[in-house]
Write an enzyme that holds these catalytic residues in place. Structure first.
Site, PDB file in Angstrom:
ATOM      1  N   GLU A  41     -31.337 132.326 125.822  1.00 36.12           N
ATOM      2  CA  GLU A  41     -30.831 131.249 126.678  1.00 36.12           C
ATOM      3  C   GLU A  41     -31.873 130.136 126.816  1.00 36.12           C
ATOM      4  O   GLU A  41     -33.053 130.388 127.010  1.00 36.12           O
ATOM      5  CB  GLU A  41     -30.513 131.814 128.069  1.00 36.12           C
ATOM      6  CG  GLU A  41     -29.956 130.774 129.036  1.00 36.12           C
ATOM      7  CD  GLU A  41     -29.763 131.324 130.444  1.00 36.12           C
ATOM      8  OE1 GLU A  41     -28.950 130.762 131.188  1.00 36.12           O
ATOM      9  OE2 GLU A  41     -30.444 132.317 130.803  1.00 36.12           O
ATOM     10  N   LYS A 119     -21.482 128.619 130.094  1.00 39.13           N
ATOM     11  CA  LYS A 119     -21.788 129.643 131.093  1.00 39.13           C
ATOM     12  C   LYS A 119     -20.924 129.479 132.338  1.00 39.13           C
ATOM     13  O   LYS A 119     -20.887 128.407 132.957  1.00 39.13           O
ATOM     14  CB  LYS A 119     -23.266 129.549 131.460  1.00 39.13           C
ATOM     15  CG  LYS A 119     -23.777 130.633 132.398  1.00 39.13           C
ATOM     16  CD  LYS A 119     -25.282 130.439 132.598  1.00 39.13           C
ATOM     17  CE  LYS A 119     -25.884 131.522 133.476  1.00 39.13           C
ATOM     18  NZ  LYS A 119     -27.338 131.297 133.658  1.00 39.13           N
ATOM     19  N   CYS A 161     -26.603 135.321 130.325  1.00 40.16           N
ATOM     20  CA  CYS A 161     -27.516 135.693 131.403  1.00 40.16           C
ATOM     21  C   CYS A 161     -26.811 136.197 132.668  1.00 40.16           C
ATOM     22  O   CYS A 161     -26.341 137.327 132.699  1.00 40.16           O
ATOM     23  CB  CYS A 161     -28.444 134.525 131.718  1.00 40.16           C
ATOM     24  SG  CYS A 161     -29.952 135.010 132.618  1.00 40.16           S
TER      25      CYS A 161
END
Length: 283
Positions: A41, A119, A161
């Protein structure tokens, strides 16, 4: 499918990070001959001020319109094509008006973009040790659930994440055909020590998917000049929850072979998805 996780220690300089990424990916491909390589990331710009994040971010072209692409997009596409690999570009900053999106790009071995994921869950929290993080100050969340074929028998579900803490997303990816989960990350050391391996193994076990999780490592500076450390320990986990490959603390890589037969065998012996009895609805 031979799969390699690339663990980096990025800072806020995109040009320097691109050179580090190129060196690591090239060395890994030469040594291990992977079919699929995944970056972590925000490998292109980790930390720094809001202005630095925006300077390193790009307005992404429509898929296929590579003539409008910025340097990061061209870098990822070009490496995939030059090395003949499927390249999962971890995530980079995507410009979106006065905000950014935390965006994954996946390219095939010809350099063509095959998937784009933004995300969904933003990291807004204060750790038990008192470190505060507020991703929503700079980023806005995505909304689309994304899967992408990797081969004739492997389909990837994409996440980033903090998404790993929300199992409903991973159940949705499994329902859409995923048997591999690709998760770039920049976990803090504190949360990494407590939860990284546990969460990754749990998502692999409950979805009965291969888990490929690639993290940043090392120390960078936040917008206030404070030192922040990320956990590393990138790993590949099989659908039974066994860690089959792992990087330790520093930059490097690790490789494992993903096999569809392992997924099929586990799902046949323990068909958990057909055993669900509860459906939880959030008002």
């Amino acid at each position: 499918m031979r799969t390699t996780v690339i663990q980096m220690a990025p800072g806020a300089s995109a040009p320097e990070n691109m050179e580090h990424a190129r060196a690591l990916v090239t060395a890994a491909v030469s040594a291990d001959k992977p079919d699929l390589v995944i970056l972590p990331e925000m490998w292109s710009c980790l930390g720094g001020t809001r202005e630095m994040k925006f300077a390193a971010a790009e307005t992404l072209p429509a898929p296929g319109a590579t003539g409008q692409a910025g340097p990061l997009y061209r870098f990822l596409s070009g490496m995939a094509r030059e090395l003949g690999i499927i390249l999962h570009g971890g995530s980079i900053g995507e410009r979106h008006g006065d905000r950014l999106l935390n965006t994954t790009l996946l390219f095939d071995a010809t350099g063509q973009e095959r998937a784009r994921y933004r995300k969904i869950h933003l990291f807004d929290m204060t750790t038990p040790g008192g470190e505060g993080y507020r991703e929503s100050n700079t980023y806005e969340p995505g909304s689309d659930i994304v899967t992408v074929p990797l081969s004739a028998d492997l389909t990837a579900g994409l996440a980033i994440c903090y998404d790993i803490r929300f199992p409903a997303l991973f159940h949705a990816l499994r329902a859409r055909g995923a048997n591999v989960l690709l998760v770039p990350a920049a976990f803090t050391v504190e949360t990494g020590l407590a939860h990284w391996e546990t969460l990754l193994r749990a998502r692999a076990i409950e979805t009965q998917c291969w888990m490929v999780a690639c993290g940043t490592t090392g120390t960078h500076l936040d917008e206030n000049g404070q030192k922040r450390r990320t956990y590393g320990h990138s790993m590949i986990i099989d659908p039974w929850g066994t860690i089959v490959a792992q990087v330790s603390d520093g930059p490097g890589w690790s490789t494992a072979r993903l096999e569809r037969g392992v997924v099929d065998s586990i799902r046949e012996r323990m068909p958990v998805m057909s055993h669900h009895r509860l459906s939880i609805h959030t008002p």
